[in-house]
Design a protein around this motif. Structure first.
Motif, PDB file in Angstrom:
ATOM      1  N   GLU A 206      27.025  31.611  35.958  1.00 56.76           N
ATOM      2  CA  GLU A 206      26.779  30.173  36.122  1.00 56.76           C
ATOM      3  C   GLU A 206      28.088  29.388  36.035  1.00 56.76           C
ATOM      4  OE1 GLU A 206      23.935  28.425  33.437  1.00 56.76           O
ATOM      5  OE2 GLU A 206      23.755  26.638  34.701  1.00 56.76           O
ATOM      6  N   TRP A 207      28.970  29.814  35.122  1.00 58.74           N
ATOM      7  CA  TRP A 207      30.262  29.104  35.013  1.00 58.74           C
ATOM      8  C   TRP A 207      31.073  29.306  36.275  1.00 58.74           C
ATOM      9  CZ3 TRP A 207      29.682  25.816  31.458  1.00 58.74           C
ATOM     10  CH2 TRP A 207      29.146  26.129  30.205  1.00 58.74           C
ATOM     11  N   ILE A 208      31.077  30.532  36.788  1.00 65.09           N
ATOM     12  CA  ILE A 208      31.860  30.822  37.998  1.00 65.09           C
ATOM     13  C   ILE A 208      31.312  30.000  39.168  1.00 65.09           C
ATOM     14  CG2 ILE A 208      32.478  32.630  39.647  1.00 65.09           C
ATOM     15  CD1 ILE A 208      33.766  33.582  37.348  1.00 65.09           C
ATOM     16  N   ALA A 209      29.971  29.973  39.292  1.00 63.36           N
ATOM     17  CA  ALA A 209      29.368  29.225  40.403  1.00 63.36           C
ATOM     18  C   ALA A 209      29.773  27.757  40.330  1.00 63.36           C
ATOM     19  CB  ALA A 209      27.844  29.364  40.358  1.00 63.36           C
ATOM     20  N   ARG A 210      29.917  27.250  39.119  1.00 61.84           N
ATOM     21  CA  ARG A 210      30.222  25.834  38.958  1.00 61.84           C
ATOM     22  C   ARG A 210      31.705  25.531  39.164  1.00 61.84           C
ATOM     23  NH1 ARG A 210      28.283  23.204  33.491  1.00 61.84           N
ATOM     24  NH2 ARG A 210      26.381  24.218  34.195  1.00 61.84           N
ATOM     25  N   TYR A 211      32.558  26.430  38.681  1.00 59.88           N
ATOM     26  CA  TYR A 211      33.979  26.072  38.637  1.00 59.88           C
ATOM     27  C   TYR A 211      34.875  26.785  39.655  1.00 59.88           C
ATOM     28  CZ  TYR A 211      32.973  23.614  34.276  1.00 59.88           C
ATOM     29  OH  TYR A 211      32.476  22.746  33.345  1.00 59.88           O
ATOM     30  N   ALA A 212      34.449  27.929  40.202  1.00 59.20           N
ATOM     31  CA  ALA A 212      35.370  28.698  41.060  1.00 59.20           C
ATOM     32  C   ALA A 212      35.363  28.185  42.498  1.00 59.20           C
ATOM     33  CB  ALA A 212      35.002  30.180  41.026  1.00 59.20           C
ATOM     34  N   ASP A 213      36.527  28.300  43.164  1.00 62.56           N
ATOM     35  CA  ASP A 213      36.623  27.962  44.582  1.00 62.56           C
ATOM     36  C   ASP A 213      36.200  29.152  45.432  1.00 62.56           C
ATOM     37  OD1 ASP A 213      37.912  25.366  44.197  1.00 62.56           O
ATOM     38  OD2 ASP A 213      39.579  26.547  43.411  1.00 62.56           O
ATOM     39  N   ARG A 214      36.372  30.326  44.867  1.00 65.77           N
ATOM     40  CA  ARG A 214      36.130  31.545  45.631  1.00 65.77           C
ATOM     41  C   ARG A 214      35.807  32.662  44.640  1.00 65.77           C
ATOM     42  NH1 ARG A 214      41.481  34.017  48.386  1.00 65.77           N
ATOM     43  NH2 ARG A 214      40.822  36.191  48.466  1.00 65.77           N
ATOM     44  N   VAL A 215      35.041  33.646  45.082  1.00 68.78           N
ATOM     45  CA  VAL A 215      34.633  34.734  44.190  1.00 68.78           C
ATOM     46  C   VAL A 215      34.968  36.085  44.814  1.00 68.78           C
ATOM     47  CG1 VAL A 215      32.698  35.836  42.989  1.00 68.78           C
ATOM     48  CG2 VAL A 215      32.712  33.360  43.299  1.00 68.78           C
ATOM     49  N   ILE A 216      35.551  36.954  44.005  1.00 67.67           N
ATOM     50  CA  ILE A 216      35.778  38.336  44.424  1.00 67.67           C
ATOM     51  C   ILE A 216      34.875  39.214  43.556  1.00 67.67           C
ATOM     52  CG2 ILE A 216      37.462  40.234  44.428  1.00 67.67           C
ATOM     53  CD1 ILE A 216      39.610  38.166  45.098  1.00 67.67           C
ATOM     54  N   ALA A 217      34.045  40.029  44.214  1.00 64.75           N
ATOM     55  CA  ALA A 217      33.155  40.926  43.463  1.00 64.75           C
ATOM     56  C   ALA A 217      33.676  42.354  43.579  1.00 64.75           C
ATOM     57  CB  ALA A 217      31.733  40.838  44.010  1.00 64.75           C
ATOM     58  N   LEU A 218      33.754  43.028  42.432  1.00 56.35           N
ATOM     59  CA  LEU A 218      34.242  44.411  42.385  1.00 56.35           C
ATOM     60  C   LEU A 218      33.105  45.367  42.037  1.00 56.35           C
ATOM     61  CD1 LEU A 218      37.487  44.005  40.207  1.00 56.35           C
ATOM     62  CD2 LEU A 218      37.368  44.169  42.694  1.00 56.35           C
ATOM     63  N   ALA A 219      33.165  46.551  42.621  1.00 49.52           N
ATOM     64  CA  ALA A 219      32.269  47.645  42.205  1.00 49.52           C
ATOM     65  C   ALA A 219      33.031  48.939  42.404  1.00 49.52           C
ATOM     66  CB  ALA A 219      30.985  47.639  43.029  1.00 49.52           C
ATOM     67  N   GLY A 220      33.017  49.796  41.412  1.00 50.69           N
ATOM     68  CA  GLY A 220      33.719  51.074  41.488  1.00 50.69           C
ATOM     69  C   GLY A 220      35.184  50.923  41.861  1.00 50.69           C
ATOM     70  N   GLY A 221      35.819  49.850  41.415  1.00 48.00           N
ATOM     71  CA  GLY A 221      37.248  49.656  41.668  1.00 48.00           C
ATOM     72  C   GLY A 221      37.570  49.092  43.043  1.00 48.00           C
ATOM     73  N   GLU A 222      36.523  48.789  43.843  1.00 47.57           N
ATOM     74  CA  GLU A 222      36.773  48.249  45.184  1.00 47.57           C
ATOM     75  C   GLU A 222      36.231  46.829  45.288  1.00 47.57           C
ATOM     76  OE1 GLU A 222      35.919  50.902  48.559  1.00 47.57           O
ATOM     77  OE2 GLU A 222      35.402  52.400  47.060  1.00 47.57           O
ATOM     78  N   VAL A 223      36.839  46.060  46.208  1.00 45.78           N
ATOM     79  CA  VAL A 223      36.308  44.724  46.492  1.00 45.78           C
ATOM     80  C   VAL A 223      35.091  44.896  47.397  1.00 45.78           C
ATOM     81  CG1 VAL A 223      36.753  42.518  47.629  1.00 45.78           C
ATOM     82  CG2 VAL A 223      38.558  43.623  46.285  1.00 45.78           C
ATOM     83  N   ILE A 224      33.928  44.454  46.922  1.00 48.66           N
ATOM     84  CA  ILE A 224      32.737  44.570  47.782  1.00 48.66           C
ATOM     85  C   ILE A 224      32.396  43.247  48.459  1.00 48.66           C
ATOM     86  CG2 ILE A 224      31.678  46.587  46.664  1.00 48.66           C
ATOM     87  CD1 ILE A 224      29.810  44.531  45.207  1.00 48.66           C
ATOM     88  N   LEU A 225      32.825  42.147  47.864  1.00 47.92           N
ATOM     89  CA  LEU A 225      32.583  40.839  48.468  1.00 47.92           C
ATOM     90  C   LEU A 225      33.739  39.919  48.117  1.00 47.92           C
ATOM     91  CD1 LEU A 225      28.857  40.427  47.382  1.00 47.92           C
ATOM     92  CD2 LEU A 225      29.597  40.505  49.766  1.00 47.92           C
ATOM     93  N   ASP A 226      34.046  38.992  49.015  1.00 54.10           N
ATOM     94  CA  ASP A 226      35.127  38.044  48.790  1.00 54.10           C
ATOM     95  C   ASP A 226      34.760  36.798  49.588  1.00 54.10           C
ATOM     96  OD1 ASP A 226      37.438  36.551  48.719  1.00 54.10           O
ATOM     97  OD2 ASP A 226      38.785  38.210  49.238  1.00 54.10           O
ATOM     98  N   GLY A 227      34.374  35.733  48.913  1.00 52.01           N
ATOM     99  CA  GLY A 227      33.959  34.547  49.662  1.00 52.01           C
ATOM    100  C   GLY A 227      33.637  33.386  48.747  1.00 52.01           C
ATOM    101  N   LEU A 228      32.952  32.385  49.328  1.00 52.71           N
ATOM    102  CA  LEU A 228      32.567  31.209  48.548  1.00 52.71           C
ATOM    103  C   LEU A 228      31.478  31.616  47.551  1.00 52.71           C
ATOM    104  CD1 LEU A 228      32.329  28.670  51.502  1.00 52.71           C
ATOM    105  CD2 LEU A 228      34.161  28.839  49.780  1.00 52.71           C
ATOM    106  N   PRO A 229      31.389  30.918  46.391  1.00 55.86           N
ATOM    107  CA  PRO A 229      30.369  31.293  45.402  1.00 55.86           C
ATOM    108  C   PRO A 229      28.968  31.366  46.004  1.00 55.86           C
ATOM    109  CG  PRO A 229      31.863  29.670  44.473  1.00 55.86           C
ATOM    110  CD  PRO A 229      32.260  29.831  45.908  1.00 55.86           C
ATOM    111  N   GLU A 230      28.627  30.402  46.876  1.00 56.02           N
ATOM    112  CA  GLU A 230      27.255  30.403  47.415  1.00 56.02           C
ATOM    113  C   GLU A 230      27.013  31.597  48.334  1.00 56.02           C
ATOM    114  OE1 GLU A 230      29.429  27.930  47.442  1.00 56.02           O
ATOM    115  OE2 GLU A 230      29.361  26.759  49.309  1.00 56.02           O
ATOM    116  N   GLU A 231      28.070  32.110  48.956  1.00 54.48           N
ATOM    117  CA  GLU A 231      27.898  33.303  49.807  1.00 54.48           C
ATOM    118  C   GLU A 231      27.772  34.559  48.935  1.00 54.48           C
ATOM    119  OE1 GLU A 231      30.949  31.515  53.199  1.00 54.48           O
ATOM    120  OE2 GLU A 231      31.580  33.204  51.950  1.00 54.48           O
ATOM    121  N   VAL A 232      28.704  34.703  48.010  1.00 51.47           N
ATOM    122  CA  VAL A 232      28.766  35.935  47.217  1.00 51.47           C
ATOM    123  C   VAL A 232      27.558  36.054  46.290  1.00 51.47           C
ATOM    124  CG1 VAL A 232      30.075  37.148  45.421  1.00 51.47           C
ATOM    125  CG2 VAL A 232      31.279  36.082  47.347  1.00 51.47           C
TER     126      VAL A 232
END
Lengths: 292, 266
Positions: A206-232
């Motif tokens: 919830e904090w990230i959704a409110r304050y971040a400009d962009r979100v990078i999601a990691l799984a198993g050491g890899e970037v699985i998503l990289d985009g706007l909070p509403e997309e990710v």
């Protein structure tokens, strides 16, 4: 020049069989707040350490690819040389205290002393930052008599006071109450507005959704998503990766097949967006069935 | 097991008043959220329940035992406590030894110790880690080991201090399942937490401390009423509660299912 350039970063800890980070590539423009999310063990803390240059300098292991922060290749500069540009706040504040200073005030001064900041500049900077994090009244206390939440604020203060161009925060509010967390996120956002680039690893979506400009999601050491909070934050990949969704996103998804969420609207990642969607669906239902 | 806290006062050396005339009764099998800002007295109260701190005024009864008359080692038969920071709790070289330590000190037979440790490790999905040094595990798994070393005591009362801090969503779901089975076993569970979303979904009664006093004590739906929330500034309601009030509902929803029921009935 991008504030951060990571290209094809793969890193394996000494003795580990599998890499902790794999093929990571991204760039960050100055003055952005990037949220990093991932299940435990996904590589968030390793990425933070790599961005601060502590991987590989202190942890050794095998690193391929490059990490450049403010144009400086982290492998060609010592952590000490990078310290003036990059600030790192660790997950556990106790592991960050210098152990060499007796008071909160002196602890906050420690980094400035090491960077060779003129003595005349120090008091104003220290007092301002202690005020900002709410520790002004505790300046004379020993860092070791502080609560976990207070130590977490001190760790942040001791890095903010250096005015780094890039600030890396690894779960900086785990020991804070909601008000304390909110205060810290506001301080972070203010730093971003003033031009600081921030990388924030955090479980609290919830904090990230409110304050971040962009979100990078990691799984198993890899970037699985990289985009706007509403997309990710509405991607099914997040569920598979054990990161989960915000409650309001889950509620809207469950409401969708029941006709209680408008098909035309994307899944919400804030309470306001969720309220707007549920209200719209309710109005539509009332229009179709005037008895409702 | 009935818990009775009668007019308890406690100040730390240096004069910080941590608990001011706290009185509470907890019925057997209640699932309680103990909430409040940092420094409100939550952990101090929990330490009284395990006998680590003694009230300077008032008394505490766990069943028919007064905490003032039983050493912490005896209280450990009735109340288990999981620290917020697992590193304050773990000290053995292997996960198995860590979890076995409590039952061994209760005087269980070796066979009983083995059986308890085995079933607890299975319950928390820690079998693969049983020979690992806890210090080599990541934070959230160390936290699960700390939980195992409390559950293995099979006490009627369990206190968990910030159990969700640092857990990802899958680990939080696992913790929900543990709480659900403790509910079925009719254990008394007290969870100290800032995580209102998790608390609203998993616990029933909310006790809210402010500056060492009980400011509110109510079942979840009454606790998160619009009326009460409007009076408190240092509480952030769960997402579903905020969403239900944004939608103009008069009653708060505590989870997504409840919200959808309330939305569908208009």
């Amino acid at each position: 020049m991008p504030a951060i350039e990571v290209s094809s970063l793969t890193y394996t800890y000494p003795g580990a069989r599998a890499p902790a980070l794999q093929g990571i590539t991204f760039q960050v423009e100055p003055g952005q707040l990037i949220g990093v999310v991932g299940a435990n063990g996904a590589g968030k803390s390793s990425l933070c350490l790599a961005l601060a240059g502590l991987i590989p300098a202190l942890f050794h292991g095998q690193m391929q690819g490059t990490v450049k922060v403010c144009g400086l290749d982290t492998r060609l500069h010592t952590p000490g040389q990078l310290a003036g540009k990059i600030g790192l706040v660790l997950q556990n504040p106790a592991s960050q205290l210098s152990g060499m200073r007796y008071t909160v005030y002196e602890e906050t001064a420690f980094g400035l002393e090491n960077l060779g900041v003129p003595r005349s500049e120090m008091p104003a900077r220290i007092e301002r930052v202690l005020q900002q994090v709410g520790l002004a009244a505790l300046g004379e206390r020993s860092p070791y008599t502080l609560s976990g939440g207070q130590q977490q604020r001190l760790a942040l203060a001791s890095v903010l006071v250096l005015e780094p161009a890039v600030l890396i925060l690894d779960e900086p509010t785990t020991m804070l109450d909601p008000q304390g967390s909110q205060a810290v996120f506001k301080i972070i956002r203010e730093a971003v507005e003033a031009g600081t680039t921030v990388i924030l690893a955090e479980h609290h979506l919830e904090w990230i959704a409110r304050y971040a400009d962009r979100v990078i999601a990691l799984a198993g050491g890899e970037v699985i998503l990289d985009g706007l909070p509403e997309e990710v934050f509405s991607s099914p990949l997040l569920l598979e990766a054990g990161i989960g969704w915000l409650r309001c996103t889950v509620a809207a998804q469950q409401a969708s097949p029941l006709g209680l969420w408008p098909a035309s609207m994307p899944l919400p990642v804030t309470i306001d967006a969720a309220a707007a969607g549920f209200s719209k669906a309710a109005r539509k239902l009332r229009d179709v069935d005037p008895d409702q | 097991m009935l818990i009775q806290i009668n007019n308890v006062c406690f100040s730390y050396p240096g004069g910080v008043e941590a608990l001011l005339d706290v009185s509470l009764t907890v019925q057997p099998g209640e699932m309680i959220a103990l909430v409040g800002a940092n420094g409100s007295g939550k952990t101090t109260l929990a330490r009284h329940l395990i006998g680590l701190l003694q009230p300077q005024a008032g008394s505490i009864q766990i069943g028919d035992w007064a905490t003032s008359e039983h050493a912490p080692s005896q209280m450990a038969r009735r109340v288990a406590y999981v620290f917020q920071n697992p590193d304050e709790q773990l000290f053995c070289q292997r996960v198995w030894d860590e979890v076995a330590f409590g039952p061994q000190n209760l005087g269980c037979t070796p066979a009983e110790v083995t059986s308890r440790v085995k079933s607890t490790l299975e319950w928390l999905n820690l079998q693969a880690e049983e020979q690992v040094n806890p210090r080599d595990l990541i934070y959230s798994i160390r936290k699960r080991v700390a939980l195992a070393s409390a559950l293995v005591m099979q006490t009627p009362v369990l206190i968990l201090d910030e159990p969700t801090a640092g857990l990802d969503s899958r680990e939080q779901a696992q913790l929900s399942q543990v709480l659900a089975s403790l509910r079925l076993q009719q254990k008394t569970v007290i969870v100290i937490t800032h995580d209102m979303d998790f608390a609203a979904e998993n616990l029933d009664r909310f006790i809210y401390l402010q500056n060492g006093s009980v400011l509110a004590d109510a079942q979840a739906s009454a606790f998160f009423s619009a009326e009460f929330l409007s009076q408190t500034s240092d509480l952030i309601a769960p997402q579903m509660v905020r969403l239900s009030f944004s939608l103009g509902h008069t009653q708060p929803s505590l989870c997504a299912d409840q919200l959808l029921r309330n939305v569908s009935t208009g």
